[in-house]
Design an enzyme around this catalytic site. Structure first.
Site, short mmCIF file in Angstrom:
data_model
loop_
_atom_site.label_atom_id
_atom_site.label_comp_id
_atom_site.label_asym_id
_atom_site.label_seq_id
_atom_site.Cartn_x
_atom_site.Cartn_y
_atom_site.Cartn_z
N SER A 119 62.24 -24.85 -28.75
CA SER A 119 60.94 -24.45 -28.25
C SER A 119 61.09 -24.06 -26.77
O SER A 119 61.80 -23.10 -26.46
CB SER A 119 59.92 -25.58 -28.46
OG SER A 119 58.60 -25.09 -28.37
N HIS A 232 57.83 -25.43 -37.14
CA HIS A 232 58.25 -25.77 -35.77
C HIS A 232 58.78 -27.20 -35.67
O HIS A 232 59.52 -27.52 -34.75
CB HIS A 232 57.06 -25.57 -34.83
CG HIS A 232 57.44 -25.39 -33.39
ND1 HIS A 232 58.14 -24.29 -32.94
CD2 HIS A 232 57.22 -26.16 -32.29
CE1 HIS A 232 58.33 -24.39 -31.62
NE2 HIS A 232 57.78 -25.53 -31.21
#
Length: 259
Positions: A119, A232
């Site tokens: 990320s 994610h």
């Protein structure tokens, strides 16, 4: 392996981090890990990733640069509006980290150094390898590499306005300048790009763009995409099979270039 705390100074600010070393006295290759967020933090608690990497024989370094949570609002707000700088302040903190750690932990071999993160950590991995060619290996996971397309595809479009203080409509030029992709032509570090097909936070097109640029620029690179159903949070709550496959791929990549 118990983490050992250390601090160092960057731009007059104290930066806080941890080192984990495998048993023994010999020098070990370094894996510099960058957390997501950036408004989150590493700490003293058990972290499966650090234990896997130190168990594979690496010296693990992880720090909380400016932008991390836990050190007050001013510290956390430092990178806001700064990612288009030539060297953003949080990236300056990160670039010093493994070398500051090696000064205090001489077993860390900075001639055999890998960098990785997910990320915001993926964004930083791309930013740093574009500025510093001393890393022999990189793994960039679920990162943001192009803020222009991110602004139109992410499930948190407000993130762009909060951190970059503009929008895709108001200043696409600034969003591009703040994008790791805008400087990624300078990357030479062998880089594994990992993404998940149903990542709605940093959509899979981010990883595809980064891989494509590296590939066409002749960089040693692979693209690993996990299938529909993984998003994610793969590294934390993905299917056990995929979490093991991810660790295998990361260790194989770093092993090829650092061991």
């Amino acid at each position: 392996v118990e983490p050992t705390e250390f601090t160092y100074e960057s731009d007059g600010v104290e930066i806080h981090g941890w080192v984990l070393l495998p048993p023994g006295d010999e020098s070990v290759p370094v894996l510099f890990n960058i957390h997501g967020g950036p408004a989150t933090q590493y700490g003293w608690g058990f972290f499966d990733e650090f234990q896997v990497y130190v168990g594979a024989g690496y010296g693990v370094v992880g720090v909380n640069p400016r932008g991390a949570s836990g050190y007050g609002d001013a510290f956390m707000q430092t990178p806001v509006g700064r990612w288009a700088d030539d060297v953003p302040p949080d990236q300056a903190d990160l670039m010093l980290a493994p070398f500051a750690a090696a000064e205090q932990f001489p077993r860390l071999d900075t001639d055999r150094m890998g960098i990785m993160g997910g990320s915001y950590g993926g964004l930083s991995t791309a930013m740093i390898t574009a500025m510093d060619r001393r890393y022999k290996s990189a793994v960039a996971e679920r990162g943001v590499y192009n803020w222009v397309s991110m602004a139109g595809t992410s499930d948190i479009p407000w993130f762009i306005e909060v951190y970059l203080e503009t929008t895709m409509l108001d200043s696409p030029e600034m969003l591009w300048k703040a994008s790791p992709l805008a400087r990624a032509h300078a990357i030479t570090t062998p880089t594994l790009v990992i993404h998940s097909e149903t990542d709605y936070r940093t959509p899979v097109e981010q990883g595809q763009q980064f891989f494509s640029l590296l590939y066409h620029n002749g960089v040693d690179t692979d693209l690993l995409i996990f299938p529909s159903g993984e998003g994610h949070e793969l590294s934390r709550s993905g299917k056990p099979k995929h979490r093991v496959e991810r660790f295998d791929a990361i260790l194989d990549w770093h092993g090829r270039h650092l061991q």
